[in-house]
Design an enzyme around this catalytic site. Sequence first.
Site, PDB file in Angstrom:
ATOM      1  N   ARG A   1     -25.244 -18.853 -15.695  1.00 29.87           N
ATOM      2  CA  ARG A   1     -25.847 -19.110 -17.014  1.00 29.87           C
ATOM      3  C   ARG A   1     -26.424 -20.512 -17.047  1.00 29.87           C
ATOM      4  O   ARG A   1     -25.994 -21.403 -16.307  1.00 29.87           O
ATOM      5  CB  ARG A   1     -24.870 -18.831 -18.145  1.00 29.87           C
ATOM      6  CG  ARG A   1     -23.697 -19.730 -18.218  1.00 29.87           C
ATOM      7  CD  ARG A   1     -22.798 -19.321 -19.392  1.00 29.87           C
ATOM      8  NE  ARG A   1     -21.488 -19.886 -19.252  1.00 29.87           N
ATOM      9  CZ  ARG A   1     -21.204 -21.161 -19.471  1.00 29.87           C
ATOM     10  NH1 ARG A   1     -22.148 -22.005 -19.862  1.00 29.87           N
ATOM     11  NH2 ARG A   1     -19.978 -21.625 -19.290  1.00 29.87           N
TER      12      ARG A   1
ATOM     13  N   ARG B   1     -23.770  -4.387 -13.096  1.00 31.39           N
ATOM     14  CA  ARG B   1     -23.025  -5.284 -12.204  1.00 31.39           C
ATOM     15  C   ARG B   1     -21.734  -5.725 -12.880  1.00 31.39           C
ATOM     16  O   ARG B   1     -21.615  -5.719 -14.088  1.00 31.39           O
ATOM     17  CB  ARG B   1     -23.870  -6.527 -11.871  1.00 31.39           C
ATOM     18  CG  ARG B   1     -24.988  -6.256 -10.879  1.00 31.39           C
ATOM     19  CD  ARG B   1     -25.744  -7.523 -10.542  1.00 31.39           C
ATOM     20  NE  ARG B   1     -24.874  -8.520  -9.940  1.00 31.39           N
ATOM     21  CZ  ARG B   1     -24.669  -9.746 -10.439  1.00 31.39           C
ATOM     22  NH1 ARG B   1     -25.263 -10.114 -11.549  1.00 31.39           N
ATOM     23  NH2 ARG B   1     -23.866 -10.580  -9.830  1.00 31.39           N
TER      24      ARG B   1
ATOM     25  N   LYS C   1     -33.010 -10.014 -21.002  1.00 30.06           N
ATOM     26  CA  LYS C   1     -33.036  -9.151 -19.807  1.00 30.06           C
ATOM     27  C   LYS C   1     -33.858  -7.881 -20.061  1.00 30.06           C
ATOM     28  O   LYS C   1     -33.654  -7.191 -21.056  1.00 30.06           O
ATOM     29  CB  LYS C   1     -31.596  -8.783 -19.457  1.00 30.06           C
ATOM     30  CG  LYS C   1     -31.447  -7.982 -18.192  1.00 30.06           C
ATOM     31  CD  LYS C   1     -30.053  -8.179 -17.657  1.00 30.06           C
ATOM     32  CE  LYS C   1     -29.700  -7.179 -16.599  1.00 30.06           C
ATOM     33  NZ  LYS C   1     -28.460  -7.526 -15.905  1.00 30.06           N
TER      34      LYS C   1
HETATM   35  C1  BTN Z   1     -27.126  -4.919 -13.905  1.00 28.72           C
HETATM   36  O1  BTN Z   1     -25.992  -5.035 -14.396  1.00 28.72           O
HETATM   37  O2  BTN Z   1     -27.993  -5.768 -14.130  1.00 28.72           O
HETATM   38  C2  BTN Z   1     -27.453  -3.765 -13.021  1.00 28.72           C
HETATM   39  C3  BTN Z   1     -27.920  -2.575 -13.817  1.00 28.72           C
HETATM   40  C4  BTN Z   1     -28.296  -1.401 -12.943  1.00 28.72           C
HETATM   41  C5  BTN Z   1     -28.534  -0.152 -13.754  1.00 28.72           C
HETATM   42  C6  BTN Z   1     -29.097   0.949 -12.908  1.00 28.72           C
HETATM   43  S1  BTN Z   1     -29.691   2.292 -13.876  1.00 28.72           S
HETATM   44  C7  BTN Z   1     -29.900   3.243 -12.435  1.00 28.72           C
HETATM   45  C8  BTN Z   1     -28.710   2.973 -11.544  1.00 28.72           C
HETATM   46  N1  BTN Z   1     -27.612   3.838 -11.888  1.00 28.72           N
HETATM   47  C9  BTN Z   1     -26.583   3.177 -12.393  1.00 28.72           C
HETATM   48  O3  BTN Z   1     -25.522   3.680 -12.792  1.00 28.72           O
HETATM   49  N2  BTN Z   1     -26.849   1.852 -12.432  1.00 28.72           N
HETATM   50  C10 BTN Z   1     -28.162   1.577 -11.890  1.00 28.72           C
END
Ligand code: BTN
Length: 320
Positions: free
Chosen positions: A315, A116, A181
Site C-alpha cells: 500500500r 489473492r 482496482k
Molecule cells: C486478485 O485478488 O486480484 C485476483 C483476482 C482473480 C480473479 C479471477 S476471476 C477468474 C479466475 N477465477 C477465479 O476464481 N479467480 C480468477
Amino acid sequence: MLPLLRLLQDGSFHSGEALGAALGVSRSAIWKQLQSLEAELALPVHRVRGRGYRLESPLLLLDENVLAAGESSPMWPLRILPSVDSTNAEVLRRLAGGQVPPFIILAERQTSGRGRRGRNWVSPFGENLYYSLALQVDGGMRQLEGLSLVVGLALLRALRAAGMTAAGLKWPNDVLVDGRKVAGILLELSGDPADVCHVVIGIGVNVNMLADRGAIDQPWTSMRAELGGLVDRNEFVSELNRQLSLYLGIHQASGFSALRDEWQDNHLWQGRNVTLTTGARPVSGVVLGVDRSGALRLRVAGVEQSFSGGELSLRLNNDS
Ligand code: BTN
C-alpha cells in the site's frame, strides 16, 4: 437457460408467447426458466402485464461463435460456462481429469470466485470477465519467473486498447485506475515444476459492473464506469487473447528480463514510498523496481531488499 437469455439480453420486453415460439417450448416452460434465471443466476427479471418480461438491465453475453469469428489467428480452445464456482477451480479439475492444455474457461458468473490472499472475487452474472487459461509449463521454474507480471502487462495492453488510457500496474499484478482496482490476476499451479506442471492464469476484470454486487473490500472501478458505456466483452476477450499470446511468447522465448523495463515503465508506484505487508511485520521503503525474477525491490532504511511471494500486499504511504 442460455438461449432464453440470448433473447432477453437486449433489455426490451418480450412476451411469454413470443419467447415460447422462438424456443419451441410452451409459455409455462418459459415461465419456469425465468424463475430459474432469477433463482440460480441472481438475475432480476421484470414482468409487466400485457408487455411481457425483460431483464432489469441489458447484457452482452459471451458467445463462442462471436469469439471464434473475432480471432485473426488460431487461439486457444475456449469454453463458456453459464455459472461455475471458480474458473480457476474448473480448469484445475479439468487438468486433473486429463484435459490437455492449452485451453481457456470463461464463465458468466462465479459463485466462489477466488482472489489473492484468500479473498473472494465478486463475480455477478454477465457483467464482468472471469477468464482462466491453462498452460503447460515446459521450461521449469524459469518459465514461471515474472510470469504473473507479464500477464499483468498483457492485460494492461488489452485495457489500454479498449480505451482505458489511465490504467497502470501495481506490483505484483493489480491493474488500477486512479487508485481503484479494475482487474486482478491469480496464478495457480498444479503438478511439480521440476516435472509435469501446469499453470492456471486466472484473470478477473470489472467490465460492466456499476454497483457493488457483493462486498468488495477495496476501492474499485470498472471499464464501463471509466469509459461511460457498455463494453463488448467478446471484443475484449479477443484483444486479451491477442495480447497474452504476444507477451507470453516473448516471455517464453526471452524470459522476464526482456519485459522488465516495460513493466517498470507502467508501474504506478515506481519511486513511491510504500508499506509492504509480509505477514510477520510491515516493511516501509521506496520502490526501486523489480528484479529479473519479478520480485519487488525496495530501499529500506538505505539498504536494498527484494520481496516475493503470493501473500505480500503493498500500500501507498500518505507521505509519498
Ligand atoms: C486478485 O485478488 O486480484 C485476483 C483476482 C482473480 C480473479 C479471477 S476471476 C477468474 C479466475 N477465477 C477465479 O476464481 N479467480 C480468477
